[in-house]
Design an enzyme around this catalytic site. Structure first.
Site, PDB file in Angstrom:
ATOM      1  N   GLU A 288       2.503 -29.345  18.993  1.00 62.83           N
ATOM      2  CA  GLU A 288       1.709 -28.966  17.705  1.00 62.83           C
ATOM      3  C   GLU A 288       0.546 -28.375  18.015  1.00 62.83           C
ATOM      4  OE1 GLU A 288       1.312 -32.140  14.910  1.00 62.83           O
ATOM      5  OE2 GLU A 288      -0.722 -31.512  13.932  1.00 62.83           O
TER       6      GLU A 288
ATOM      7  N   ASP B 181       1.980 -34.662  16.264  1.00 65.24           N
ATOM      8  CA  ASP B 181       0.973 -35.827  15.887  1.00 65.24           C
ATOM      9  C   ASP B 181       1.859 -36.821  15.229  1.00 65.24           C
ATOM     10  OD1 ASP B 181      -1.084 -34.724  16.862  1.00 65.24           O
ATOM     11  OD2 ASP B 181      -2.218 -34.042  15.059  1.00 65.24           O
TER      12      ASP B 181
ATOM     13  N   TYR C 113       0.904  -1.037   0.083  1.00 65.73           N
ATOM     14  CA  TYR C 113      -0.052  -0.094   0.039  1.00 65.73           C
ATOM     15  C   TYR C 113       0.966   1.355   0.019  1.00 65.73           C
ATOM     16  CZ  TYR C 113      -4.287  -2.674   0.606  1.00 65.73           C
ATOM     17  OH  TYR C 113      -5.500  -3.287   0.252  1.00 65.73           O
TER      18      TYR C 113
END
Lengths: 396, 396
Positions: free
Chosen positions: A224, A276, A125
């Site tokens: 996690e 996991d 911007y």
């Protein structure tokens, strides 16, 4: 707790070394970094200016950012960018992007000198006032910023030092750590004690370059899921285990990776990943944390965490702890096989090859929260202490 | 700063009322809530038990969770759940889900009495030890939890009070606020001063029921993007403007909405939303924050923030500040038209109807960071002070 004593015997656990930091040294370090950054920008700009003065076409040489220009060495411990460069010479066709690159470097210099920062979106911007050099799409300004980042990474300066910061949120931190953060204007150092957040946590800022640390923790536990982080935090696991908890909330953001890396380097702390047990957790979250990614290799020197080791959940844990599982999806199997075949990290570590092959053979995956089958706090009372008693057994 | 003085004149800005909280009152409140929660569970279980004792089939009546069972009143300020119920009677066919519902309530009771908590996922894995009552899929245990939540919401108890907490991460907070958080085990209250986090922030925990607050702030500024939050935080905007900054990072999570609601209620603070000017920011982020959502109306009494008002970015701002824009996509136009036609919130407020129609007519959207066109800190130095001088002009 058993884990505490045995940690000292285990190889990867470093002895606690409280890093003593004074206000002056924090400020001095930040100022040195800023001088180096401005020097990089000025040198590059002067070279362009001199060439023009000699009526020659100036050029800028950027490292090639692709998997083809990457090397991996076990000693360095991360994917490094190679020596291939692409040269952008000032011609009629390249004049706009050449000008944009220089303006973007100029913006960075202003930011450093004004002690401010801009996100990628801010920078886009801002360019709306650069007249002919303005960007039409943010993808264009992002690409120029990536080029500049790669250019200066060769001199050890990263994007955050150029004062371009990510839009994304940082991770959460709790435990035996004091973060020292000098005020942007006054330079007064704020001491943030991460043992004092109750059930909440310290939210990592978008840029962590200015931070220093004091800690007597023995390791960093990078987690996690928000759920497990909240459990360990609410039960003050960091107190009984002398550690620092970091919530990655999936693939860790830039700020989170950089924070863990700086903390690990400066305080000589090992990092244990607790994710996991599935190909995503192993190859996307853990591997990215440890060695970085291929297509952004110019970042890895700053962002990867070579000291990271894989605590769990491992394929062997699924058997040993009789965890509830879900079947591996096709995409999981494909990801695991790709890693075995093409990924230099997994190819270099036979323990990992064995673990991934094991997982594919079993055809299942397990989440870290599956340990709740044995009780909500089994993870705190049994699983983690047993694991932490033998960090030498962690996957590399 | 002009904004400070004029705030007092503006209608919605409350006078600063520091909420004084003692350790004892914090603990007492938490204990009362726990007693109410356990009482709800015991009453329900006793009724079932008595029916069985009389050799009658017991049943449980849950409020229907759907848009068709919702009412909206301007006074209450949020979507309320209606009186329709669905009854689950114990039969041969329903015996498993009936048993699962009772076990889930039993788990909740254990959690309250043991002063612990479980995520949705934890609860699912816990059930793996419930033999015949175990869940095969997490969607099943989630549905049972939602039913229990709706059941007890009628007595003013929410899911977090049942000690079921979200897996998701909370938002970030900085500014003129002290959070009081009693330790889970010792009850000692941690005082967390949100002015003391340097460039970092306070990360909201997954459950905020136990928190109390002290503040002399005049309002809460709820911010959509991490980038703008970081700018306001690094420049200590909260200091000059007497406020509390909350980063929502998109659609705010349950914990973030609940935190803002509790803080707004207990300290009588107005909430000003500062989001992107597009149908997503207006109808998904702002509307959900203010009045809640239709398909989870049993939550809105706890989670929506009726005191919220819309600071910006407004469609009128796009013109007034000559902001760089992007064209509205088809999906944006559809979302805006849906809101105008079907949403009771937008239908009840003619200022909003005008604003949405204006936006569709202009055919463009603008991000909050578009203000950077006028300088990176224009948002701090010009836009926000000008806006905050006239909170009475904010959209409802």
């Amino acid at each position: 707790m058993a884990a505490r004593k045995k940690d000292k015997a285990g190889k990867p656990a470093a002895a606690p070394k409280p890093a003593k930091v004074t206000d002056t040294s924090v400020k001095r370090k930040a100022e040195e970094l800023d001088r180096l950054t401005v020097d990089c920008i000025k040198t590059t700009a002067s070279e362009v200016h001199q060439e023009i003065g000699k009526h020659r076409k100036p050029d800028l040489a950027f490292p090639v950012r692709s998997l083809g220009n990457v090397k991996y060495s076990l000693e360095r411990g991360y994917f490094e960018i190679g020596r291939q460069k692409k040269t952008r010479t000032l011609t009629v066709n390249t004049v706009k992007s050449f000008a944009q690159t220089l303006r973007m470097m100029g913006l960075s210099k202003d930011l450093v000198e004004g002690n401010d920062f801009a996100t990628k979106r801010d920078a886009y911007y801002q360019s709306k006032n650069w007249e002919e050099a303005r960007f039409d799409e943010q993808t264009e300004s992002d690409a120029v910023m990536d080029d500049i980042e790669a250019l200066f990474s060769v001199r050890g300066v990263n994007r955050e030092q150029l004062r371009f910061i990510p839009d994304e949120h940082g991770g959460a931190v709790a435990g035996r750590l004091v973060v020292l953060d000098p005020d942007r204007e006054t330079g007064v150092v704020e001491r943030i004690d991460c043992t004092r957040f109750g059930s909440g946590a310290y939210s990592i800022p978008s840029s962590v370059e200015q931070l220093s640390f004091e800690t007597d923790a023995k390791f960093i536990l990078a987690i996690e899921t928000g759920g497990v982080f909240q459990r360990l935090q609410s039960h003050k696991f960091w107190q009984t285990s002398d550690c620092i908890l970091v919530s990655m909330a999936g693939v860790p953001t830039r700020a989170t990776r950089r924070f863990v890396r700086k903390l690990s380097d400066e305080c000589k702390l090992p990092v244990y990943a607790f994710v996991d047990c599935d190909p995503y957790g192993i190859s996307n979250i853990y591997r990215t944390l440890k060695v970085g990614s291929g297509n952004a290799a110019h970042l890895n020197q700053f962002f990867c965490v070579p000291k990271a080791r894989y605590l769990g959940v491992t394929p062997a844990d699924i058997r040993e702890y009789q965890l509830p599982t879900h079947p591996l999806l096709d995409v999981d199997v494909k990801r695991a096989k790709d890693a075995l075949k093409n990924d230099p990290f997994f190819k270099s570590h036979k323990e990992w090859r064995g673990a991934l092959e094991d997982l594919v053979r079993m055809g299942v995956r397990a989440e870290q929260q599956a340990l709740a089958k044995w009780g909500l706090n089994y993870v705190i009372e049994e699983y983690l202490p047993r694991k932490l008693a033998h960090p030498e057994k962690f996957l590399p």
